[in-house]
Design a protein around this motif. Structure first.
Motif, PDB file in Angstrom:
ATOM      1  N   GLY A  27       0.773  -1.246   0.000  1.00 31.28           N
ATOM      2  CA  GLY A  27       0.000   0.000   0.000  1.00 31.28           C
ATOM      3  C   GLY A  27       0.791   1.275   0.000  1.00 31.28           C
ATOM      4  O   GLY A  27       0.216   2.358   0.165  1.00 31.28           O
ATOM      5  N   GLY A  28       2.118   1.194  -0.165  1.00 33.88           N
ATOM      6  CA  GLY A  28       2.910   2.425  -0.210  1.00 33.88           C
ATOM      7  C   GLY A  28       3.347   2.890   1.165  1.00 33.88           C
ATOM      8  O   GLY A  28       3.585   2.089   2.066  1.00 33.88           O
ATOM      9  N   SER A  29       3.408   4.195   1.356  1.00 38.97           N
ATOM     10  CA  SER A  29       3.957   4.767   2.586  1.00 38.97           C
ATOM     11  C   SER A  29       2.925   4.795   3.702  1.00 38.97           C
ATOM     12  O   SER A  29       1.738   4.547   3.498  1.00 38.97           O
ATOM     13  CB  SER A  29       4.456   6.188   2.324  1.00 38.97           C
ATOM     14  OG  SER A  29       3.343   7.057   2.148  1.00 38.97           O
ATOM     15  N   TRP A  30       3.404   5.155   4.902  1.00 32.21           N
ATOM     16  CA  TRP A  30       2.529   5.327   6.059  1.00 32.21           C
ATOM     17  C   TRP A  30       1.927   6.732   6.105  1.00 32.21           C
ATOM     18  O   TRP A  30       1.178   7.053   7.025  1.00 32.21           O
ATOM     19  CB  TRP A  30       3.287   5.046   7.344  1.00 32.21           C
ATOM     20  CG  TRP A  30       3.482   3.586   7.634  1.00 32.21           C
ATOM     21  CD1 TRP A  30       4.489   2.798   7.165  1.00 32.21           C
ATOM     22  CD2 TRP A  30       2.662   2.750   8.444  1.00 32.21           C
ATOM     23  NE1 TRP A  30       4.343   1.512   7.634  1.00 32.21           N
ATOM     24  CE2 TRP A  30       3.235   1.455   8.427  1.00 32.21           C
ATOM     25  CE3 TRP A  30       1.498   2.958   9.188  1.00 32.21           C
ATOM     26  CZ2 TRP A  30       2.680   0.384   9.120  1.00 32.21           C
ATOM     27  CZ3 TRP A  30       0.948   1.898   9.879  1.00 32.21           C
ATOM     28  CH2 TRP A  30       1.528   0.629   9.847  1.00 32.21           C
ATOM     29  N   SER A  31       2.241   7.559   5.146  1.00 28.73           N
ATOM     30  CA  SER A  31       1.721   8.927   5.134  1.00 28.73           C
ATOM     31  C   SER A  31       0.277   8.927   4.651  1.00 28.73           C
ATOM     32  O   SER A  31      -0.272   7.905   4.238  1.00 28.73           O
ATOM     33  CB  SER A  31       2.576   9.794   4.212  1.00 28.73           C
ATOM     34  OG  SER A  31       2.331   9.450   2.854  1.00 28.73           O
ATOM     35  N   TYR A  64      -2.732  -0.609   9.089  1.00 27.00           N
ATOM     36  CA  TYR A  64      -1.563  -0.795   8.231  1.00 27.00           C
ATOM     37  C   TYR A  64      -1.589   0.200   7.073  1.00 27.00           C
ATOM     38  O   TYR A  64      -2.532   0.234   6.278  1.00 27.00           O
ATOM     39  CB  TYR A  64      -1.484  -2.215   7.693  1.00 27.00           C
ATOM     40  CG  TYR A  64      -1.136  -3.261   8.738  1.00 27.00           C
ATOM     41  CD1 TYR A  64      -0.645  -2.906   9.990  1.00 27.00           C
ATOM     42  CD2 TYR A  64      -1.300  -4.621   8.466  1.00 27.00           C
ATOM     43  CE1 TYR A  64      -0.327  -3.861  10.940  1.00 27.00           C
ATOM     44  CE2 TYR A  64      -0.978  -5.593   9.400  1.00 27.00           C
ATOM     45  CZ  TYR A  64      -0.495  -5.210  10.644  1.00 27.00           C
ATOM     46  OH  TYR A  64      -0.182  -6.179  11.578  1.00 27.00           O
ATOM     47  N   ARG A  65      -0.529   1.018   7.003  1.00 32.42           N
ATOM     48  CA  ARG A  65      -0.396   2.071   5.991  1.00 32.42           C
ATOM     49  C   ARG A  65      -1.618   2.990   5.981  1.00 32.42           C
ATOM     50  O   ARG A  65      -2.050   3.476   4.942  1.00 32.42           O
ATOM     51  CB  ARG A  65      -0.189   1.465   4.604  1.00 32.42           C
ATOM     52  CG  ARG A  65       0.866   0.379   4.552  1.00 32.42           C
ATOM     53  CD  ARG A  65       2.268   0.925   4.592  1.00 32.42           C
ATOM     54  NE  ARG A  65       3.239  -0.107   4.964  1.00 32.42           N
ATOM     55  CZ  ARG A  65       4.560  -0.010   4.826  1.00 32.42           C
ATOM     56  NH1 ARG A  65       5.067   1.097   4.318  1.00 32.42           N
ATOM     57  NH2 ARG A  65       5.360  -0.964   5.213  1.00 32.42           N
ATOM     58  N   GLY A  66      -2.213   3.193   7.150  1.00 34.35           N
ATOM     59  CA  GLY A  66      -3.382   4.054   7.248  1.00 34.35           C
ATOM     60  C   GLY A  66      -4.583   3.519   6.499  1.00 34.35           C
ATOM     61  O   GLY A  66      -5.427   4.295   6.022  1.00 34.35           O
ATOM     62  N   GLY A  67      -4.690   2.193   6.394  1.00 34.20           N
ATOM     63  CA  GLY A  67      -5.799   1.559   5.682  1.00 34.20           C
ATOM     64  C   GLY A  67      -5.471   1.222   4.244  1.00 34.20           C
ATOM     65  O   GLY A  67      -6.240   0.501   3.572  1.00 34.20           O
ATOM     66  N   LYS A  68      -4.339   1.703   3.739  1.00 33.39           N
ATOM     67  CA  LYS A  68      -3.993   1.484   2.329  1.00 33.39           C
ATOM     68  C   LYS A  68      -3.622   0.032   2.042  1.00 33.39           C
ATOM     69  O   LYS A  68      -3.812  -0.439   0.911  1.00 33.39           O
ATOM     70  CB  LYS A  68      -2.876   2.428   1.907  1.00 33.39           C
ATOM     71  CG  LYS A  68      -3.314   3.889   1.853  1.00 33.39           C
ATOM     72  CD  LYS A  68      -2.214   4.812   1.367  1.00 33.39           C
ATOM     73  CE  LYS A  68      -1.110   4.985   2.393  1.00 33.39           C
ATOM     74  NZ  LYS A  68      -0.116   5.988   1.995  1.00 33.39           N
ATOM     75  N   SER A  69      -3.102  -0.685   3.047  1.00 34.46           N
ATOM     76  CA  SER A  69      -2.782  -2.100   2.829  1.00 34.46           C
ATOM     77  C   SER A  69      -4.048  -2.885   2.498  1.00 34.46           C
ATOM     78  O   SER A  69      -4.070  -3.705   1.576  1.00 34.46           O
ATOM     79  CB  SER A  69      -2.104  -2.683   4.072  1.00 34.46           C
ATOM     80  OG  SER A  69      -0.871  -2.049   4.322  1.00 34.46           O
TER      81      SER A  69
END
Length: 328
Positions: A27-31, A64-69
Motif C-alpha cells: 500500500g505504499g507509505s505510512w503517510s 496498516y499504511r493508514g488503511g492502504k494495505s
C-alpha cells in the motif's frame, strides 16, 4: 477445555503447519498520501508469490499504511475472479493512530469494533473476514461489550472466527468467559531474535527471567485450548538474512553465519531455516511473513520441510548461538 468450532464456510483456523502472509508492507507509505497504481501491482505480485508458496491465509490490520494495505488488497481481489474463494482473510482492530490529539490509543469499545470492522470490509471489498483479531489489550475494554460486538458481527456474517494479538493467557481467559465463540489464534512477536516467549519457559527460578517480560504459561495455555500461535516478526526483520547490522554483536555474527551454513547443508534458504526453527517447536507456531519482496516470499516456501528435518541438536544450536550464552 474450549473446543474450536467450524466457521460457516467450513474452513477452520487450527494448529497446522502453515505460513501466513502479513500484508503490512503493501500500500505504499505510512503517510496520508494516496496509494498509486504501482502499489496495486506490487500487492498483486506479493499475493501471487504467497499463493505460489502454498500460503492461503492473509493477515491485515485496519491501521496498516493508514488503511492502504487493505485497500490495495481489495483492488487485487476485485480484479482477480475467484481469488476470494481461494484464500482466508484476517484483519485486526483495536489500535487508533493520530486521533483526538493522541499519537496512539486503544479502542475495543463496542462502537469502535463495529466501526473499524465495517471500514475494513469496505476497503477489502469483501462481505466477511474469516478471522477478526483484537489487536492489543485495551485497559478500558469491557469484555462483555467486546463479546457483544463480536457476536453481532458474527450474526451478521461479517466475521467467522475471532482471535487476539499480544495477549497473555489470563487476558484471553477473561475474554473467553464472555465470548460465545472460541478464541482461535493469538498473534505474538516470536523469532530467533525475539526469544522472550522461549526464554520464559526455561528461566523459571532463575534471576535472568526478570530480563524477559513474556507472560510465562501463555504458550502452554494456547496449546491446551487449541489456540493457534501466530508469530509476527518471524524473519527477525531480516536480522540474520539481510544486510548485517552496522555493528553486529558476536552472537549476531555467529548466528548469521550458522543460519547460512545450515541453509547450504540442507539445500534450502536462510529464510526457511529461520521459519523452520519456529515451526519445529511443538506448539504449532504459524509464522507470519511480512516481506513485500516476491523473491523473499518464495524463499520461505521450504520452511515446513526444514522443520520436519531439523534435529534436536540443530534446533538447540541455533537457540544457544542466538542467545550468546548457554542455557541454564
Amino acid at each position: 477445555m474450549t473446543k474450536q468450532a467450524a466457521s460457516p464456510s467450513g474452513q477452520e483456523l487450527n494448529r497446522t503447519q502453515e505460513l501466513i502472509y502479513g500484508c503490512m508492507g503493501l500500500g505504499g507509505s505510512w503517510s496520508a498520501e494516496p496509494y498509486a497504481s504501482e502499489h496495486v501491482g506490487q500487492a498483486d505480485a506479493a499475493i501471487n508469490a504467497a499463493l505460489d508458496s502454498g500460503i492461503t491465509l492473509f493477515d491485515h490490520a485496519d491501521i496498516y499504511r493508514g488503511g492502504k494495505s487493505e485497500a490495495v488488497f481489495g483492488e487485487v481481489l476485485a480484479i482477480t475472479p475467484g481469488l476470494r474463494e481461494r484464500i482466508r482473510l484476517q484483519t485486526k482492530c483495536g489500535i487508533r493512530l493520530n486521533e483526538q490529539g493522541l499519537e496512539t490509543h486503544y479502542d475495543l469499545s463496542r462502537d469502535g469494533i463495529l466501526e473499524r470492522v465495517n471500514g475494513s470490509l469496505k476497503r477489502l471489498r469483501t462481505e466477511y473476514v474469516d478471522v477478526l483479531m483484537l489487536h492489543r489489550p485495551d485497559p478500558l475494554a469491557d469484555p462483555a461489550e467486546v463479546a457483544s460486538a463480536v457476536g453481532q458481527l458474527m450474526q451478521e456474517g461479517k466475521v467467522r472466527q475471532v482471535g487476539v494479538s499480544n495477549m497473555s493467557a489470563q487476558q484471553i481467559e477473561v475474554l473467553q468467559d464472555h465470548l460465545e465463540t472460541p478464541v482461535v489464534a493469538n498473534q505474538l512477536e516470536m523469532s530467533l531474535l525475539k526469544r522472550a516467549w522461549l526464554e520464559s519457559t526455561v528461566l523459571v527460578n532463575h534471576a535472568e527471567a526478570l530480563d524477559h517480560s513474556f507472560p510465562h504459561g501463555t504458550l502452554e495455555f494456547c496449546g491446551r485450548q487449541g489456540i493457534t500461535l501466530q508469530a509476527y516478526g518471524a524473519l527477525a526483520r531480516g536480522h540474520y538474512t539481510g544486510p548485517p547490522p552496522e555493528s553486529p554483536t558476536p552472537a549476531e555474527a555467529a548466528t548469521t553465519a550458522l543460519v547460512a551454513d545450515m541453509a547450504k547443508a540442507m539445500g534450502t534458504t536462510r529464510e526457511a531455516i529461520l521459519l523452520g526453527w519456529l515451526m519445529r517447536h511443538p506448539a504449532g507456531i504459524a509464522p507470519v511473513i511480512g516481506s513485500a519482496n516476491p523473491d523473499r516470499i518464495r524463499a520461505c516456501a521450504g520452511a515446513a520441510r526444514v522443520a520436519a528435518a531439523m534435529s534436536r541438536a540443530e534446533w538447540y544450536r541455533l537457540w544457544v548461538t542466538a542467545r550468546g550464552s548457554n542455557i541454564p
